[in-house]
Design a protein around this motif. Sequence first.
Motif, mmCIF file in Angstrom:
data_model
loop_
_atom_site.group_PDB
_atom_site.id
_atom_site.type_symbol
_atom_site.label_atom_id
_atom_site.label_comp_id
_atom_site.label_asym_id
_atom_site.label_seq_id
_atom_site.Cartn_x
_atom_site.Cartn_y
_atom_site.Cartn_z
ATOM 1 N N PHE A 122 0.793 -1.065 -0.023
ATOM 2 C CA PHE A 122 0.172 -0.106 -0.217
ATOM 3 C C PHE A 122 1.014 1.072 0.053
ATOM 4 C CE2 PHE A 122 -2.659 -3.383 2.166
ATOM 5 C CZ PHE A 122 -3.719 -3.170 1.371
ATOM 6 N N GLN A 141 4.390 1.333 1.706
ATOM 7 C CA GLN A 141 4.501 0.274 2.894
ATOM 8 C C GLN A 141 4.257 -1.240 2.238
ATOM 9 O OE1 GLN A 141 1.319 0.104 5.211
ATOM 10 N NE2 GLN A 141 2.214 -1.028 6.596
ATOM 11 N N SER A 193 0.434 -8.288 15.020
ATOM 12 C CA SER A 193 -0.580 -7.302 14.870
ATOM 13 C C SER A 193 -0.094 -6.493 13.639
ATOM 14 C CB SER A 193 -1.253 -6.720 15.928
ATOM 15 O OG SER A 193 -2.386 -6.815 16.038
ATOM 16 N N GLY A 194 -0.929 -6.263 12.692
ATOM 17 C CA GLY A 194 -0.319 -5.307 11.469
ATOM 18 C C GLY A 194 0.693 -5.935 10.777
ATOM 19 N N SER A 205 -4.670 -10.131 7.740
ATOM 20 C CA SER A 205 -5.843 -9.987 7.105
ATOM 21 C C SER A 205 -5.754 -9.551 5.640
ATOM 22 C CB SER A 205 -6.674 -8.926 7.772
ATOM 23 O OG SER A 205 -6.859 -9.148 9.085
ATOM 24 N N VAL A 206 -4.701 -8.884 5.444
ATOM 25 C CA VAL A 206 -4.385 -8.524 3.838
ATOM 26 C C VAL A 206 -4.145 -9.772 3.161
ATOM 27 C CG1 VAL A 206 -2.807 -7.337 2.358
ATOM 28 C CG2 VAL A 206 -3.630 -6.431 4.398
ATOM 29 N N GLN A 240 -12.973 -10.146 10.069
ATOM 30 C CA GLN A 240 -12.375 -9.791 11.382
ATOM 31 C C GLN A 240 -13.644 -9.107 12.316
ATOM 32 O OE1 GLN A 240 -8.640 -8.088 11.320
ATOM 33 N NE2 GLN A 240 -8.466 -8.014 13.615
ATOM 34 N N GLU A 292 -9.744 -14.267 13.041
ATOM 35 C CA GLU A 292 -9.779 -13.954 14.281
ATOM 36 C C GLU A 292 -11.024 -14.227 14.733
ATOM 37 O OE1 GLU A 292 -7.982 -10.714 15.852
ATOM 38 O OE2 GLU A 292 -6.438 -10.606 14.433
ATOM 39 N N HIS A 301 -4.667 -15.242 17.187
ATOM 40 C CA HIS A 301 -3.691 -14.679 18.338
ATOM 41 C C HIS A 301 -3.846 -15.432 19.522
ATOM 42 C CE1 HIS A 301 -2.632 -11.087 15.936
ATOM 43 N NE2 HIS A 301 -3.664 -10.802 16.063
HETATM 44 N N1 LIG Z 1 -6.564 -0.805 2.630
HETATM 45 C C1 LIG Z 1 -5.347 -0.523 3.155
HETATM 46 N N2 LIG Z 1 -4.566 0.898 2.804
HETATM 47 C C2 LIG Z 1 -3.566 0.921 3.263
HETATM 48 N N3 LIG Z 1 -2.829 0.239 4.070
HETATM 49 C C3 LIG Z 1 -3.420 -1.061 4.602
HETATM 50 C C4 LIG Z 1 -4.747 -1.211 4.129
HETATM 51 N N4 LIG Z 1 -5.278 -2.497 4.585
HETATM 52 C C5 LIG Z 1 -3.967 -2.927 5.398
HETATM 53 N N5 LIG Z 1 -3.015 -1.929 5.352
HETATM 54 C C6 LIG Z 1 -1.745 -1.892 6.149
HETATM 55 O O1 LIG Z 1 -1.239 -3.292 6.125
HETATM 56 C C7 LIG Z 1 -0.736 -3.923 7.262
HETATM 57 C C8 LIG Z 1 -1.269 -5.156 7.625
HETATM 58 O O2 LIG Z 1 -2.907 -5.070 8.054
HETATM 59 P P1 LIG Z 1 -3.452 -6.286 8.316
HETATM 60 O O3 LIG Z 1 -5.068 -5.699 8.585
HETATM 61 O O4 LIG Z 1 -3.269 -7.470 7.483
HETATM 62 O O5 LIG Z 1 -2.854 -6.731 9.798
HETATM 63 P P2 LIG Z 1 -3.140 -8.073 10.593
HETATM 64 O O6 LIG Z 1 -2.064 -8.886 10.641
HETATM 65 O O7 LIG Z 1 -4.510 -8.405 10.060
HETATM 66 O O8 LIG Z 1 -3.264 -7.413 11.958
HETATM 67 P P3 LIG Z 1 -4.167 -7.799 13.180
HETATM 68 O O9 LIG Z 1 -3.923 -9.063 13.886
HETATM 69 O O10 LIG Z 1 -4.343 -6.668 14.290
HETATM 70 O O11 LIG Z 1 -5.569 -7.954 12.749
HETATM 71 C C9 LIG Z 1 -1.026 -2.599 8.426
HETATM 72 O O12 LIG Z 1 0.124 -2.145 8.683
HETATM 73 C C10 LIG Z 1 -1.885 -1.727 7.593
HETATM 74 O O13 LIG Z 1 -1.587 -0.205 7.987
#
Ligand SMILES: Nc1ncnc2c1ncn2[C@@H]1O[C@H](COP(=O)(O)OP(=O)(O)OP(=O)(O)O)[C@@H](O)[C@H]1O
Lengths: 259, 265
Positions: B11, B14, B36-37, B41-42, B85, B163, B196
């Motif tokens: 993104f 990043q 986390s993060g 989810s992505v 989620q 989750e 988690h």
């Molecule tokens: N639509 C989006 N636009 C920009 N950045 C995004 C987007 N979706 C996710 N991100 C970034 O991607 C990274 C991963 O997010 P993600 O939601 O996949 O984390 P996660 O592993 O599921 O965390 P958690 O366990 O807290 O749910 C994060 O740093 C977030 O800022």
Amino acid sequence: MFQAVRGVGAMFLGLQWRLGHMFLFLLNAASLCFIPPFKFKLFVRRIRFFGTRSMVVVIITGAFTGMVLALQVYYSLRKVGSEALLGPLVALSLIRELGPVLSALMITGRAGSALTAEIGIMRISEQIDALFSMALNPLRYLVVPNLVAAVLVFPLLAAIFDIVGIYGGYLVAVKMLGMSEGTYFSQMDHMVEWSDVLMGLYKSLSFGVIVSWICCYKGYHADKSGFGAEGVSKATTDAVVTSSVMILIWDYFLGSVLL
Amino acid sequence: MIDVVNIAKSFGDQQVLQGVNLSIRDGELMAIIGRSGGGKSVLLKTITGLLKPDAGSVIIDGIDVTRARGRDLLDVRQKIGVLFQGGALFDSLSAFENVAFPLEECTKIGKAEIYKRVIMALEDVGLINIEHKYPSEMSGGMRKRVALARVLVSEPKVVFFDEPTTGLDPILLHTTHLLIRQAQKKHGFTGIIISHDIPEIFEIVDRIAFLHKGAIRAVGTPEEMLSTNDQLVWGFLSGHVDDPDNILCEKDSQICRFRTQGRQL
Ligand SMILES: Nc1ncnc2c1ncn2[C@@H]1O[C@H](COP(=O)(O)OP(=O)(O)OP(=O)(O)O)[C@@H](O)[C@H]1O
Ligand SMILES: [Mg+2]
């Protein structure tokens, strides 16, 4: 210098891309209007959504628009001594112009904003993704019913606006300014033609498409205008402003073509 | 069979995923864990075709989800169930209507049968007499369970859980895990669970994948993961941090230590 040119170029490309994107969205939704399965229940709900939200405000603005119009037109007509034309002038301005435009603006404020917020919240809370993951087309559930309902509701509310407005004008002209009832209405019959009514109809039909299209589009892509609640609020403001401006531009355009 | 090949996704500047490779067997329950993060989810959204990856492919039953269009894509989607989620319940519909929705819209099952199945699905997740409640009238945990019922009711071949237990109390956490395992045994779906719940999730899954810095750092059975030599994996599992990029605050790390003791029992 080079930077500036590049900036302008990028802006144009971006704008073009956005317009194309919006157009495809409408095309997709419009084609789904003709492909079954149809969501009849959703369609009825959306009619209620538009109707209940906007009816009162349309009636109030309609009444006062008619009254103000009668007052102002009477003033001008008296100067040239042709007060008898008051009725038809009020009716024509309402039917051809003010009815469709003002009712569309009112519906945009009342129902259009709510529509964008609703779809926007569905976007950010992943409800649209959930539809997608069930192998369903979100447009069919969220956009098509609104599009069809708006095409039906906009002309109806415009008609209500016209009728209430004409009656408001009657109150001012006959009850307040002492004009005879016969003159107010009889001239109207003569001078308002079918083409005028059709003009109003075309306008409100197209306003229905424009408003529901823009409001659904902005809500559907609320995640692109910002994060979470901020994205939805931006999308809502954007939808109302864009719709209102588009209504006025399209009104002029259609008016000059159809005249 | 799900094959995730070299998925990359960023993104802006990043880089969230940078070359994820993962292979999930039919009928297997796999957990994906990670910070986390960290992009779990992505990753899930990319596998389910909701996000387009910048590179790589995801092959489900021989069809590349990232490139498929039209009929093919619909076919794949029909096999998939996703628990989001946040639950993603439709807030204009009651609990009953929510759970009935996939059955009504995607199948030709009759009304009476739908009623029976929905009530049963809600009972399975421990919800009785809440059919008429709207999402706005439910607690977070209830919403999560209604969403779980909605996913399981249509008996998909592949189910993704993002989750499924966050926000539930320890008893519900346990029963939800058991429920997922039981449903999986009964219908034989392939399940991917993002979680988690570090000690607890180990008891129900067949394999675990650890996502770290946008790539899969380790995959293995629970036993393999627990006896790992990888400092980083061990650090994550026990909540101790050796990676300077991963500094938790003192308090967090104490909580993790407390939880690891539970795991070692
Ligand atoms: N639509 C989006 N636009 C920009 N950045 C995004 C987007 N979706 C996710 N991100 C970034 O991607 C990274 C991963 O997010 P993600 O939601 O996949 O984390 P996660 O592993 O599921 O965390 P958690 O366990 O807290 O749910 C994060 O740093 C977030 O800022
Ligand atoms: Mg997540």
